[in-house]
Design a protein around this motif. Structure first.
Motif, PDB file in Angstrom:
ATOM      1  N   VAL A   2      18.130   3.932  19.443  1.00 43.71           N
ATOM      2  CA  VAL A   2      16.981   3.312  18.779  1.00 43.71           C
ATOM      3  C   VAL A   2      15.976   4.363  18.313  1.00 43.71           C
ATOM      4  O   VAL A   2      15.300   4.156  17.292  1.00 43.71           O
ATOM      5  CB  VAL A   2      16.299   2.226  19.647  1.00 43.71           C
ATOM      6  CG1 VAL A   2      17.236   1.056  19.853  1.00 43.71           C
ATOM      7  CG2 VAL A   2      15.847   2.765  20.977  1.00 43.71           C
ATOM      8  N   SER A   3      15.881   5.475  19.030  1.00 40.54           N
ATOM      9  CA  SER A   3      14.978   6.547  18.576  1.00 40.54           C
ATOM     10  C   SER A   3      15.437   7.084  17.240  1.00 40.54           C
ATOM     11  O   SER A   3      14.618   7.327  16.334  1.00 40.54           O
ATOM     12  CB  SER A   3      14.935   7.703  19.583  1.00 40.54           C
ATOM     13  OG  SER A   3      14.519   7.248  20.834  1.00 40.54           O
ATOM     14  N   GLN A   4      16.744   7.297  17.090  1.00 43.00           N
ATOM     15  CA  GLN A   4      17.277   7.806  15.830  1.00 43.00           C
ATOM     16  C   GLN A   4      17.099   6.776  14.722  1.00 43.00           C
ATOM     17  O   GLN A   4      16.769   7.113  13.586  1.00 43.00           O
ATOM     18  CB  GLN A   4      18.752   8.195  15.990  1.00 43.00           C
ATOM     19  CG  GLN A   4      19.373   8.842  14.769  1.00 43.00           C
ATOM     20  CD  GLN A   4      18.649  10.085  14.309  1.00 43.00           C
ATOM     21  OE1 GLN A   4      18.203  10.903  15.104  1.00 43.00           O
ATOM     22  NE2 GLN A   4      18.487  10.234  13.009  1.00 43.00           N
ATOM     23  N   ALA A   5      17.321   5.486  15.071  1.00 40.51           N
ATOM     24  CA  ALA A   5      17.166   4.429  14.061  1.00 40.51           C
ATOM     25  C   ALA A   5      15.728   4.393  13.549  1.00 40.51           C
ATOM     26  O   ALA A   5      15.479   4.229  12.350  1.00 40.51           O
ATOM     27  CB  ALA A   5      17.556   3.071  14.654  1.00 40.51           C
ATOM     28  N   LYS A   6      14.774   4.571  14.453  1.00 38.26           N
ATOM     29  CA  LYS A   6      13.363   4.564  14.046  1.00 38.26           C
ATOM     30  C   LYS A   6      13.057   5.759  13.159  1.00 38.26           C
ATOM     31  O   LYS A   6      12.377   5.633  12.140  1.00 38.26           O
ATOM     32  CB  LYS A   6      12.478   4.585  15.313  1.00 38.26           C
ATOM     33  CG  LYS A   6      10.982   4.649  15.049  1.00 38.26           C
ATOM     34  CD  LYS A   6      10.358   3.278  14.955  1.00 38.26           C
ATOM     35  CE  LYS A   6       9.022   3.313  14.251  1.00 38.26           C
ATOM     36  NZ  LYS A   6       7.947   3.910  15.038  1.00 38.26           N
ATOM     37  N   ASP A  37      15.161   7.363  11.266  1.00 34.76           N
ATOM     38  CA  ASP A  37      15.799   7.142   9.965  1.00 34.76           C
ATOM     39  C   ASP A  37      14.930   6.236   9.103  1.00 34.76           C
ATOM     40  O   ASP A  37      14.754   6.472   7.898  1.00 34.76           O
ATOM     41  CB  ASP A  37      17.181   6.492  10.140  1.00 34.76           C
ATOM     42  CG  ASP A  37      18.228   7.486  10.626  1.00 34.76           C
ATOM     43  OD1 ASP A  37      19.248   7.052  11.210  1.00 34.76           O
ATOM     44  OD2 ASP A  37      18.021   8.709  10.424  1.00 34.76           O
ATOM     45  N   ARG A  81      10.951  -4.659  11.246  1.00 31.54           N
ATOM     46  CA  ARG A  81      11.958  -3.740  11.792  1.00 31.54           C
ATOM     47  C   ARG A  81      11.284  -2.574  12.508  1.00 31.54           C
ATOM     48  O   ARG A  81      11.710  -2.152  13.580  1.00 31.54           O
ATOM     49  CB  ARG A  81      12.856  -3.197  10.670  1.00 31.54           C
ATOM     50  CG  ARG A  81      13.969  -4.140  10.253  1.00 31.54           C
ATOM     51  CD  ARG A  81      14.749  -3.557   9.067  1.00 31.54           C
ATOM     52  NE  ARG A  81      15.879  -4.366   8.673  1.00 31.54           N
ATOM     53  CZ  ARG A  81      15.808  -5.459   7.946  1.00 31.54           C
ATOM     54  NH1 ARG A  81      14.630  -5.924   7.562  1.00 31.54           N
ATOM     55  NH2 ARG A  81      16.913  -6.124   7.623  1.00 31.54           N
ATOM     56  N   ARG A 139      11.694   5.754   9.315  1.00 32.30           N
ATOM     57  CA  ARG A 139      10.489   6.490   8.919  1.00 32.30           C
ATOM     58  C   ARG A 139      10.777   7.387   7.735  1.00 32.30           C
ATOM     59  O   ARG A 139       9.991   7.493   6.790  1.00 32.30           O
ATOM     60  CB  ARG A 139      10.006   7.363  10.087  1.00 32.30           C
ATOM     61  CG  ARG A 139       8.781   6.840  10.793  1.00 32.30           C
ATOM     62  CD  ARG A 139       8.220   7.861  11.772  1.00 32.30           C
ATOM     63  NE  ARG A 139       8.925   7.856  13.038  1.00 32.30           N
ATOM     64  CZ  ARG A 139       9.513   8.912  13.590  1.00 32.30           C
ATOM     65  NH1 ARG A 139       9.485  10.079  12.990  1.00 32.30           N
ATOM     66  NH2 ARG A 139      10.119   8.829  14.747  1.00 32.30           N
ATOM     67  N   ARG A 140      11.936   8.045   7.791  1.00 31.20           N
ATOM     68  CA  ARG A 140      12.285   8.971   6.722  1.00 31.20           C
ATOM     69  C   ARG A 140      12.508   8.219   5.412  1.00 31.20           C
ATOM     70  O   ARG A 140      12.059   8.641   4.351  1.00 31.20           O
ATOM     71  CB  ARG A 140      13.514   9.792   7.114  1.00 31.20           C
ATOM     72  CG  ARG A 140      13.739  10.963   6.198  1.00 31.20           C
ATOM     73  CD  ARG A 140      15.094  11.615   6.365  1.00 31.20           C
ATOM     74  NE  ARG A 140      16.182  10.776   6.778  1.00 31.20           N
ATOM     75  CZ  ARG A 140      16.899   9.976   6.005  1.00 31.20           C
ATOM     76  NH1 ARG A 140      16.624   9.890   4.723  1.00 31.20           N
ATOM     77  NH2 ARG A 140      17.876   9.272   6.504  1.00 31.20           N
ATOM     78  N   LEU A 193      11.747  -1.808  16.456  1.00 31.69           N
ATOM     79  CA  LEU A 193      12.291  -0.543  16.946  1.00 31.69           C
ATOM     80  C   LEU A 193      11.294   0.153  17.876  1.00 31.69           C
ATOM     81  O   LEU A 193      11.679   0.695  18.916  1.00 31.69           O
ATOM     82  CB  LEU A 193      12.669   0.380  15.781  1.00 31.69           C
ATOM     83  CG  LEU A 193      13.948  -0.005  15.024  1.00 31.69           C
ATOM     84  CD1 LEU A 193      14.085   0.798  13.742  1.00 31.69           C
ATOM     85  CD2 LEU A 193      15.179   0.199  15.882  1.00 31.69           C
ATOM     86  N   THR A 194      10.030   0.145  17.520  1.00 31.12           N
ATOM     87  CA  THR A 194       9.005   0.765  18.373  1.00 31.12           C
ATOM     88  C   THR A 194       8.989   0.115  19.747  1.00 31.12           C
ATOM     89  O   THR A 194       8.969   0.800  20.779  1.00 31.12           O
ATOM     90  CB  THR A 194       7.609   0.629  17.732  1.00 31.12           C
ATOM     91  OG1 THR A 194       7.661   1.139  16.412  1.00 31.12           O
ATOM     92  CG2 THR A 194       6.574   1.402  18.523  1.00 31.12           C
ATOM     93  N   ILE A 226      12.092   1.034  21.788  1.00 35.66           N
ATOM     94  CA  ILE A 226      12.075   2.388  22.354  1.00 35.66           C
ATOM     95  C   ILE A 226      11.323   2.359  23.678  1.00 35.66           C
ATOM     96  O   ILE A 226      11.813   2.819  24.708  1.00 35.66           O
ATOM     97  CB  ILE A 226      11.434   3.413  21.391  1.00 35.66           C
ATOM     98  CG1 ILE A 226      12.293   3.621  20.153  1.00 35.66           C
ATOM     99  CG2 ILE A 226      11.226   4.758  22.090  1.00 35.66           C
ATOM    100  CD1 ILE A 226      11.677   4.526  19.107  1.00 35.66           C
TER     101      ILE A 226
END
Lengths: 132, 411
Positions: free
Chosen positions: A97-101, A103, A59, A105-106, A63-64, A67
């Motif tokens: 997708v930036s926000q999904a990535k 999230d 995933r 990471r967090r 996502l990377t 982006i």
């Protein structure tokens, strides 16, 4: 009155007998609690921030790549008309997708998001332990 | 082993609570005849003289879930706010276990958080085809949103769709059971009038453009594909839709947290020091605004001085009544940041109506999550305070319902 889980750490047993005194005596229940939690989960906790399972690693990678790809797409689409719907949508996808990535990471800082899923489905491809 | 049996002889559209001293309340919703067998095992470690009684009380009437709405643009701190909020209510909020691992839902003992992206009517491909962003109402199914939030509020479980942010597709639905507190967070919680009317309390996170840009830089600069230009372009391209569809919701919010660049440092463009305004609507049921010293007056307060030493740029507070979109509001504003624990506790001790259960609760909550973004400034402070106000609102609602429990069946 304090009852401590016996996990090999210091047991301040004199406290139990002196149950009437609640004063300022410190009770040390530190590492034992964490160890018990890890034992219960029956898995060792990997370094935080790292994907533990193949599914999570996939995933992250996906996502990377998205982006990068979507930023390139957006720049291309917007070259013609910056106010067009296509341009708006393209940058909105970049945001999504930036926000999904971010999230993901967090979540990884605490534990692998697939942790519970993989406890129930250890045999799936997603749940193979990821080795770098 | 103690076994308690409850026989219901008529259909009760009721709520039954099962309460044991050593566990938290378990709430069940019944809509038809039910046989409840409840067994409790006696714990070996019994408290002094305590008896293990279990009490089953049934009150006729709906168990209304308290619904909270949280609106903000993508990347503006909803997740952080959610984590603070669920922490105030107690328990860690986690994704539902055993379900879709890409679920956006969070569940804790008391609270369920639903992401409104799950009500997208168009998936990523669909939106691309129609030329519509996620901000556009046309990409969202408000009828379904209203139906399901209403059902949950009335104590009925629903099968809610899942929008998968990784694949951009709509996944098969997941079962959501009605919780005590339902939080709906996303772009459009207050957009549709019917959904708005279901909310017991609503919050809007209003992030100014400069701060939004700074936050997104922090979020995205480490990503390979991004640069300052791409981050800026993304914000600007989304701005028309944001201004048209999302921003107007702030007039409906009971509380707005507005985040602006600091006024304490001239030309600060790093966005590290923030000026945060907590705009609280007057006259909201069960919600009394936080104030400084004298409710309804105008106060300007710099806590740093003889009793408290602050490092640069210090802290400045402002409290005053204002009008916001035609409503009477009270505004509490904090500019600057906390560097030390004693600054935080000093400030807390001078605020009124913060609905804490003990002295230092705000400080304790902030310390608990010292690693969260905003923990040293007004965003963390006001989010924590709003969390406590919501807890207070929830307890008042429950208390007001308990005053009139219709027929209670005896056990």
């Amino acid at each position: 009155m304090a009852s401590l889980a016996s996990t090999g750490t210091t047991r301040t047993s004199f406290l139990a007998s002196r149950s009437s005194c609640f004063c300022s005596k410190k009770v040390i229940v530190t590492v034992s609690v964490q160890q018990k939690k890890a034992e219960r989960r029956n898995m060792s906790v990997k370094a935080t921030g790292m994907a533990k399972f193949k599914g999570t690693h996939m995933r992250e990678k996906h996502l990377t790549e998205m982006i990068e790809q979507k930023v390139i797409e957006a720049k291309q689409v917007c070259e013609g008309d910056m106010t067009s719907d296509e341009c708006k949508v393209a940058w909105d996808e970049v945001e999504e997708v930036s926000q999904a990535k971010a999230d993901l990471r967090r979540k990884l800082e605490e534990q692998d998001p697939l942790e519970f899923f993989c406890q129930d489905n250890p045999e799936t491809d997603e749940c193979r332990v990821y080795e770098d | 082993m103690a076994i308690c049996t409850v026989y219901t002889t008529q259909s009760l559209n009721s709520t039954c609570s099962i309460y044991t001293p050593s566990t938290t309340k378990t709430q069940l919703s019944f809509h038809q005849k039910q046989l409840v067998l409840f067994s409790s095992s006696k714990r070996s470690r019994s408290k002094r003289g305590g008896s293990n009684t279990c009490v089953i009380t049934c009150a006729a009437g709906h168990s209304e879930t308290v619904v909270i709405g949280l609106a903000a643009d993508s990347g503006c701190g909803k997740s952080t706010f959610m984590r603070r909020l669920t922490s105030v209510f107690g328990g860690a909020a986690e994704p539902p276990k055993g379900g879709n691992p890409d679920s956006n839902t969070l569940i804790s003992d008391t609270t369920t958080v639903i992401c409104l992206d799950d009500f997208h009517s168009l998936d990523r491909t669909g939106r691309k085809e129609k030329g519509v962003t996620a901000l556009d109402p046309r990409a969202n199914n408000f009828d379904l949103m209203y139906e399901q939030v209403k059902a949950l509020k009335e104590g009925v479980a629903v099968e809610k769709p899942i929008y998968n942010h990784v694949t951009g597709l709509l996944d098969p639905p997941e079962l959501i059971k009605p919780p005590k507190i339902l939080v709906i967070e996303g772009l459009h919680p207050m957009f549709d009038q019917r959904v708005r009317d279901l909310l017991d309390f609503s919050i809007y996170l209003d992030i100014s453009n400069e701060v939004k840009f700074a936050w997104k830089i922090q979020r995205d600069m480490a990503e390979r594909g991004h640069s300052l230009e791409s981050i800026k372009a993304s914000i600007e391209a989304r701005k028309p839709d944001f201004d048209a569809y999302i921003d107007p919701q702030k007039q409906y919010a009971d509380a707005v947290i507005e985040v602006l660049p600091t006024q304490l440092i001239p030309d600060d463009n790093e966005g590290k020091v923030l000026r945060v305004r907590l705009i609280m609507k007057e006259g909201v049921k069960f919600f009394s605004p936080v104030y400084l010293f004298d409710d309804g007056s105008t106060i300007s307060w710099i806590p740093c001085g003889r009793k408290l030493t602050c490092s640069y740029p210090g802290i400045k507070f402002l409290y005053c009544p204002e009008t916001y979109f035609g409503h009477e509001v009270s505004v509490l504003e904090m500019d600057g940041q906390f560097d030390r624990l004693d600054e935080l506790i000093y400030v807390e001790s001078h605020l009124s109506n913060i609905s804490t259960k003990f002295y230092g609760e705000v400080t304790q909550q902030m310390l608990k999550h010292a690693d969260f973004p905003g923990s040293n400034n007004g965003t963390g402070l006001f989010q924590t305070i709003v969390g406590l106000k919501i807890r207070d609102l929830f307890e008042q609602i429950i208390a007001s319902k308990a005053v009139a429990p219709a027929q209670a069946t005896k056990v």
